[in-house]
Design a protein around this motif. Structure first.
Motif, PDB file in Angstrom:
ATOM      1  N   GLU A 135       0.915  -1.068  -0.069  1.00  0.00           N
ATOM      2  CA  GLU A 135      -0.061   0.091  -0.030  1.00  0.00           C
ATOM      3  C   GLU A 135       0.865   1.294   0.028  1.00  0.00           C
ATOM      4  N   LYS A 137       0.555   5.226   0.264  1.00  0.00           N
ATOM      5  CA  LYS A 137      -0.282   6.536   0.797  1.00  0.00           C
ATOM      6  C   LYS A 137       0.229   7.646   0.190  1.00  0.00           C
ATOM      7  N   SER A 138      -0.604   8.816  -0.273  1.00  0.00           N
ATOM      8  CA  SER A 138      -0.305  10.134  -0.462  1.00  0.00           C
ATOM      9  C   SER A 138      -0.342  10.996   1.030  1.00  0.00           C
ATOM     10  N   LEU A 151      -0.451   9.930  -5.948  1.00  0.00           N
ATOM     11  CA  LEU A 151      -1.100   8.891  -6.341  1.00  0.00           C
ATOM     12  C   LEU A 151      -0.881   8.527  -7.559  1.00  0.00           C
ATOM     13  N   ALA A 154       2.377   6.510  -7.659  1.00  0.00           N
ATOM     14  CA  ALA A 154       2.281   5.172  -7.164  1.00  0.00           C
ATOM     15  C   ALA A 154       1.778   4.204  -7.889  1.00  0.00           C
ATOM     16  N   ARG A 155       0.736   4.631  -8.737  1.00  0.00           N
ATOM     17  CA  ARG A 155       0.338   3.910  -9.996  1.00  0.00           C
ATOM     18  C   ARG A 155       1.516   3.399 -10.947  1.00  0.00           C
ATOM     19  N   VAL A 165       0.431  -2.685  -6.088  1.00  0.00           N
ATOM     20  CA  VAL A 165       0.207  -1.396  -5.379  1.00  0.00           C
ATOM     21  C   VAL A 165      -1.199  -1.146  -5.218  1.00  0.00           C
ATOM     22  N   ARG A 166      -1.687  -0.780  -4.005  1.00  0.00           N
ATOM     23  CA  ARG A 166      -2.885  -0.509  -3.506  1.00  0.00           C
ATOM     24  C   ARG A 166      -2.707   1.140  -3.254  1.00  0.00           C
ATOM     25  N   THR A 167      -3.380   2.052  -3.739  1.00  0.00           N
ATOM     26  CA  THR A 167      -3.194   3.371  -3.407  1.00  0.00           C
ATOM     27  C   THR A 167      -4.174   3.973  -2.383  1.00  0.00           C
ATOM     28  N   THR A 168      -3.821   4.944  -1.460  1.00  0.00           N
ATOM     29  CA  THR A 168      -4.719   5.361  -0.419  1.00  0.00           C
ATOM     30  C   THR A 168      -4.478   7.010  -0.482  1.00  0.00           C
ATOM     31  N   ALA A 203      -7.398   6.525  -6.519  1.00  0.00           N
ATOM     32  CA  ALA A 203      -7.400   6.028  -4.950  1.00  0.00           C
ATOM     33  C   ALA A 203      -8.414   4.541  -4.788  1.00  0.00           C
TER      34      ALA A 203
END
Length: 399
Positions: A135, A137-138, A151, A154-155, A165-168, A203
């Motif tokens: 994960e 995060k921003s 974000l 991250a992608r 990758v999971r974005t938060t 997100a």
């Protein structure tokens, strides 16, 4: 049929509850097809495969999952660490421009290339230890432009690495310098930042920092309401420094996870269980800040609340890019058993990210797999920088 891969002569730490430690199965084989675990059983019954890998008695585990990180940021705060060790107070460090404000400034000033290069190094360190899902995060941009940029980056990391990758969205991390009033900033998140992130599909979840130095429960609930309206999962940095009952708020919104939770009150724990919310332990921050208030591990254990373990990798309070070290810290500092720590970076970490198809060795699960030349899975939590996986597969593809 012919499957893609069979791993034979292997001991399985499945992380599936089967009455054995670690969900263990000895002298087994596992088949992979189309990126999924297709079959588990005895070696003599294995299906025909395009590729057969002889594990020679090693241990196979699910890929590790780091369910709480802040991997993307500009600069570092080593100079603040030096000041602190010289006796400079937090207030003075803040007056010198330190703290999260310094990271926000450095992140905003950095180019995309610089931010990606720094995050790539940290991600590479995690992957070398077996992390196959993470994960990110921003929260160091704190403007519409820069939160979305974090974000997007991250992608982009996911596009260039064999990792999920999971974005938060963590816009509710701190008050940016452009605002003097927290309520006004929360409205900006609700009216502008969160909708833009949702519309762009950037997100997977929304996070908040519910603390006296962060945002109040009422302010955090405004963010959760907006997230729910967009069908975005929620989670929270809660009860790290005080008890504002942020965990109960997250549970009320059926949140994925409550993270830190050193000051979690026992009365709120049943709400987590009822909501299916995972408790995420972040021992690296506890260690680095020399905290003394431990999470209520015994009460969480007694209530059957799943406990995940993560690095919290960030520049200010947890500059650590080692999930195996976090596993050891969770055992030594918080009293987890090595088996609990193992579940904390596999099936429970998957639950904290809503990844129902990861974190266990079972038919139909993603074939994110790690091979370890160890005598017991306890070795994953036992030492620091002693072991790394000898082979790694992501979606069934050798890396």
């Amino acid at each position: 049929m012919t499957v893609d891969l069979v791993i034979t002569n292997v001991n399985l730490a499945t992380a599936v509850a089967n009455g054995q430690p670690y969900g263990g199965q000895l002298n087994r084989a596992l088949a992979v097809h189309n990126g999924k675990i297709h079959w588990l059983g005895t070696p003599g019954d294995a299906p025909t495969a395009a590729t057969v890998f002889d594990a020679k008695g090693a241990w196979l585990t699910p890929g590790l999952i780091d369910c709480h990180t802040h991997l993307i940021f500009g600069g570092n705060r080593a100079h603040e660490f030096e000041w602190r060790q010289q006796g400079v107070s937090y207030t003075e460090i803040a007056n010198r421009g330190g703290g999260i404000k310094s990271t926000v400034t450095a992140t905003r000033d950095a180019s995309d290339e610089t931010l990606l290069a720094g995050a790539q190094k940290r991600l590479a360190a995690l992957m070398a230890e077996g992390v196959t899902s993470v994960e990110i995060k921003s929260g160091y941009g704190l403007t519409l432009e820069h939160e979305l940029r974090m974000l997007r980056l991250a992608r982009e990391l996911e596009q260039h690495n064999p990792v999920t990758v999971r974005t938060t969205l963590l816009a509710a991390h701190a008050l940016p310098p452009e605002f003097s009033n927290k309520d006004d900033y929360i409205e900006h998140i609700v009216q502008a930042i969160l909708p833009a992130a949702a519309d762009a599909g950037l997100a997977d979840a929304v996070d908040v920092f519910c603390e006296g130095v962060g945002f109040s429960p009422a302010q955090c609930e405004r963010v959760f309401e907006a997230a729910a309206a967009r069908d975005l999962a929620v989670k929270g940095h809660v009860e790290q420094l005080s008890n504002l009952h942020g965990s109960a708020l997250v549970a009320a919104y059926k949140g994925l996870s409550v993270d830190h939770i050193e000051y979690l009150e026992a009365a709120d724990i049943p709400r987590l269980k009822d909501a299916g919310t995972t408790a995420v332990l972040l021992p690296a921050a506890y260690f680095f800040l020399r905290e003394t208030q431990q999470p209520p591990i015994d009460a969480l254990r007694a209530a059957g609340v799943p406990m995940a373990v993560a690095t919290d990798c960030n520049p200010g309070t947890a500059p650590q890019a080692s999930l195996l070290t976090a596993m050891s810290q969770a055992c030594v500092l918080f009293g987890l058993t090595p088996e609990e720590s193992f579940y904390g970076v596999t099936r429970h970490a998957a639950a904290a990210l809503g990844l129902a198809h990861k974190g266990q060795l079972a038919e139909g699960m993603d074939a994110d797999l790690l091979l370890w030349h160890i005598d017991s899975p306890a070795e994953l939590s036992y030492g620091i920088n002693l072991i790394k996986p000898s082979q790694r597969w992501v979606a069934g593809v050798a890396q």
